[in-house]
Design a protein around this motif. Structure first.
Motif, PDB file in Angstrom:
ATOM      1  N   ARG A  69       0.728  -1.300   0.023  1.00  0.00           N
ATOM      2  CA  ARG A  69      -0.086  -0.104   0.079  1.00  0.00           C
ATOM      3  C   ARG A  69       0.835   1.223  -0.040  1.00  0.00           C
ATOM      4  NH1 ARG A  69      -4.541  -0.049   4.528  1.00  0.00           N
ATOM      5  NH2 ARG A  69      -4.735  -1.915   3.383  1.00  0.00           N
ATOM      6  N   ILE A  70       2.037   1.398   0.879  1.00  0.00           N
ATOM      7  CA  ILE A  70       2.748   2.360   0.724  1.00  0.00           C
ATOM      8  C   ILE A  70       3.780   2.579  -0.764  1.00  0.00           C
ATOM      9  CG2 ILE A  70       4.815   3.288   1.972  1.00  0.00           C
ATOM     10  CD1 ILE A  70       3.653   1.926   4.608  1.00  0.00           C
ATOM     11  N   LEU A  71       4.269   1.405  -1.007  1.00  0.00           N
ATOM     12  CA  LEU A  71       4.601   1.433  -2.237  1.00  0.00           C
ATOM     13  C   LEU A  71       4.234   2.099  -3.482  1.00  0.00           C
ATOM     14  CD1 LEU A  71       7.189   0.562  -4.074  1.00  0.00           C
ATOM     15  CD2 LEU A  71       5.999  -1.625  -4.245  1.00  0.00           C
ATOM     16  N   VAL A  72       2.658   1.836  -3.619  1.00  0.00           N
ATOM     17  CA  VAL A  72       2.045   2.521  -4.485  1.00  0.00           C
ATOM     18  C   VAL A  72       1.265   3.634  -4.381  1.00  0.00           C
ATOM     19  CG1 VAL A  72       1.507  -0.096  -5.371  1.00  0.00           C
ATOM     20  CG2 VAL A  72      -0.166   1.041  -4.016  1.00  0.00           C
TER      21      VAL A  72
ATOM     22  N   ASN B 243       6.069  -9.736  -6.057  1.00  0.00           N
ATOM     23  CA  ASN B 243       4.967  -9.526  -7.171  1.00  0.00           C
ATOM     24  C   ASN B 243       4.087  -8.192  -7.353  1.00  0.00           C
ATOM     25  OD1 ASN B 243       4.885 -12.282  -8.028  1.00  0.00           O
ATOM     26  ND2 ASN B 243       4.181 -12.705  -5.819  1.00  0.00           N
ATOM     27  N   THR B 244       4.784  -7.030  -6.854  1.00  0.00           N
ATOM     28  CA  THR B 244       4.495  -5.726  -6.898  1.00  0.00           C
ATOM     29  C   THR B 244       4.217  -5.239  -8.313  1.00  0.00           C
ATOM     30  OG1 THR B 244       5.792  -5.284  -4.753  1.00  0.00           O
ATOM     31  CG2 THR B 244       4.664  -3.512  -5.872  1.00  0.00           C
ATOM     32  N   ALA B 245       5.019  -5.809  -9.184  1.00  0.00           N
ATOM     33  CA  ALA B 245       4.873  -5.185 -10.661  1.00  0.00           C
ATOM     34  C   ALA B 245       3.781  -5.659 -11.167  1.00  0.00           C
ATOM     35  CB  ALA B 245       5.999  -6.153 -11.427  1.00  0.00           C
ATOM     36  N   PHE B 246       2.820  -6.368 -10.590  1.00  0.00           N
ATOM     37  CA  PHE B 246       1.601  -6.677 -11.335  1.00  0.00           C
ATOM     38  C   PHE B 246       0.566  -5.465 -11.297  1.00  0.00           C
ATOM     39  CE2 PHE B 246      -2.773  -8.528 -11.592  1.00  0.00           C
ATOM     40  CZ  PHE B 246      -2.685  -9.239 -12.685  1.00  0.00           C
TER      41      PHE B 246
ATOM     42  N   SER C   5      11.714   6.012  -4.722  1.00  0.00           N
ATOM     43  CA  SER C   5      12.298   5.496  -6.011  1.00  0.00           C
ATOM     44  C   SER C   5      13.627   4.777  -6.141  1.00  0.00           C
ATOM     45  CB  SER C   5      12.081   6.282  -7.138  1.00  0.00           C
ATOM     46  OG  SER C   5      10.706   6.851  -7.366  1.00  0.00           O
ATOM     47  N   ARG C   6      14.576   5.755  -5.608  1.00  0.00           N
ATOM     48  CA  ARG C   6      15.896   5.243  -5.563  1.00  0.00           C
ATOM     49  C   ARG C   6      16.100   3.920  -4.586  1.00  0.00           C
ATOM     50  NH1 ARG C   6      21.153   8.778  -3.673  1.00  0.00           N
ATOM     51  NH2 ARG C   6      22.656   6.798  -3.367  1.00  0.00           N
ATOM     52  N   ASP C   7      15.406   3.932  -3.364  1.00  0.00           N
ATOM     53  CA  ASP C   7      15.588   2.762  -2.679  1.00  0.00           C
ATOM     54  C   ASP C   7      14.987   1.478  -3.404  1.00  0.00           C
ATOM     55  OD1 ASP C   7      16.294   4.150  -0.363  1.00  0.00           O
ATOM     56  OD2 ASP C   7      14.084   4.399   0.189  1.00  0.00           O
ATOM     57  N   ILE C   8      13.693   1.611  -4.226  1.00  0.00           N
ATOM     58  CA  ILE C   8      13.454   0.493  -5.227  1.00  0.00           C
ATOM     59  C   ILE C   8      14.185   0.152  -5.976  1.00  0.00           C
ATOM     60  CG2 ILE C   8      11.355   0.004  -6.524  1.00  0.00           C
ATOM     61  CD1 ILE C   8       9.626   1.958  -4.851  1.00  0.00           C
ATOM     62  N   ARG C   9      14.902   1.167  -6.698  1.00  0.00           N
ATOM     63  CA  ARG C   9      15.771   0.600  -7.976  1.00  0.00           C
ATOM     64  C   ARG C   9      17.041  -0.069  -7.295  1.00  0.00           C
ATOM     65  NH1 ARG C   9      14.123   2.595 -12.721  1.00  0.00           N
ATOM     66  NH2 ARG C   9      12.842   4.176 -12.931  1.00  0.00           N
ATOM     67  N   GLU C  10      17.524   0.541  -6.141  1.00  0.00           N
ATOM     68  CA  GLU C  10      18.616   0.085  -5.554  1.00  0.00           C
ATOM     69  C   GLU C  10      18.416  -1.534  -4.977  1.00  0.00           C
ATOM     70  OE1 GLU C  10      20.011   2.566  -2.716  1.00  0.00           O
ATOM     71  OE2 GLU C  10      21.070   3.894  -4.050  1.00  0.00           O
TER      72      GLU C  10
ATOM     73  N   THR D   6       7.450  -0.885 -12.418  1.00  0.00           N
ATOM     74  CA  THR D   6       6.922  -0.569 -10.976  1.00  0.00           C
ATOM     75  C   THR D   6       7.125   0.796 -10.389  1.00  0.00           C
ATOM     76  OG1 THR D   6       7.125  -3.073 -10.294  1.00  0.00           O
ATOM     77  CG2 THR D   6       6.844  -1.283  -8.467  1.00  0.00           C
ATOM     78  N   VAL D   7       8.643   1.206 -10.723  1.00  0.00           N
ATOM     79  CA  VAL D   7       8.745   2.537 -10.268  1.00  0.00           C
ATOM     80  C   VAL D   7       7.991   3.526 -11.069  1.00  0.00           C
ATOM     81  CG1 VAL D   7      10.583   4.085 -10.318  1.00  0.00           C
ATOM     82  CG2 VAL D   7      10.931   1.882  -9.467  1.00  0.00           C
ATOM     83  N   ARG D   8       7.868   3.327 -12.422  1.00  0.00           N
ATOM     84  CA  ARG D   8       7.360   4.168 -13.317  1.00  0.00           C
ATOM     85  C   ARG D   8       5.798   4.252 -13.219  1.00  0.00           C
ATOM     86  NH1 ARG D   8       9.737   5.587 -18.238  1.00  0.00           N
ATOM     87  NH2 ARG D   8      11.865   4.691 -18.410  1.00  0.00           N
TER      88      ARG D   8
END
Length: 249
Positions: free
Chosen positions: A28-31, A183-186, A84-89, A233-235
């Motif tokens: 929920r926080i991520l999105v 599976n967040t990318a879904f 976004s940096r955290d997610i990419r790293e 996901t980041v986008r």
């Protein structure tokens, strides 16, 4: 849809209930559904998840240990979020680790595991075919679709983790998954048939390379696959958060 648990479930396995809540809140926080700076209240969450406050407190402590929220006594937890940096790293680390696992799997996979890998890919293809051919759905149907995709995707990746034969590597990957949910990318793929088809093609490339015992090809295919999912996901998250911001102005 948030997972529900009963009081009996909590008494028998509070840790499991807390783990489910951690996963749901982190997603929920991520999105952007729980924006940075917002508050997570114990009483509100306990009512939403149908549980006591104990697994809620446990879940928020886990999120605080990961730097995702800050707990304030008598107020709840304030969302810090993953940048976004955290997610990419985290994604870059995951891509390297899972790429290495795929390379090992190509070298070590046995006949029974290979059969399960092919079966998992077939199941994944069937799910993608159904999703891309769908018409307008109810919320309940969308939830079932997400669950089926998640299980099919997990089946595929779990066979590869097992076939790698390296327990310490699997533990390292699981640690990354705890910090950044699988599976967040879904959320990015579900409304984009092009991305779903690309994702399916990537699974096929990974499966083909492992079947051919091509460790270099398997590593390259898996690494690219994970990086593509992180980028999507980041986008999606950035676009989603921007739209939410515009909606409140």
């Amino acid at each position: 849809m948030a997972p529900r648990s009963t009081a009996a479930d909590n008494d028998a396995g509070g840790g499991s209930a807390a783990d489910e809540i951690v996963s749901a809140l982190q997603h929920r926080i991520l999105v952007g559904e729980a924006p940075v700076g917002s508050w997570l209240r114990h009483s509100t969450l306990a009512e939403e998840f149908g549980t006591s406050r104990t697994p809620i407190r446990e879940a928020l402590r886990v999120l605080a240990s990961r730097g995702i929220v800050t707990i304030v006594p008598n107020r709840g937890a304030q969302v810090n979020g993953h940048s976004s940096r955290d997610i990419r790293e985290l994604g870059e680390i995951r891509a390297e680790l899972e790429g290495f696992a795929a390379a090992l799997a190509a070298e070590r996979i046995n006949d029974e595991q290979l059969q399960r890998l092919h079966s998992a890919w077939d199941g994944y293809q069937q799910i993608i075919d159904k999703i891309t051919a769908r018409t307008k759905q109810s919320a309940a149907a969308q939830t079932r679709e997400t669950e089926r995709w998640t299980h099919a995707n997990d089946d595929f990746h779990n066979v590869i983790m097992e076939a790698s034969g390296n327990r310490q590597l699997v533990l390292a990957i699981e640690d990354i998954h705890r910090r950044y949910p699988k599976n967040t990318a879904f959320v990015a793929y579900s409304q984009n048939s092009r991305l779903l088809r690309r994702n399916l093609a990537e699974h096929k490339a990974i499966s083909d390379a492992i079947t051919a015992h091509d460790s270099r090809g398997a590593r390259k295919a898996m690494t690219a696959h994970i990086l593509h999912s992180i980028d999507a996901t980041v986008r999606w998250a950035e676009d989603h958060q921007q739209m939410r911001g515009q909606g409140t102005t």
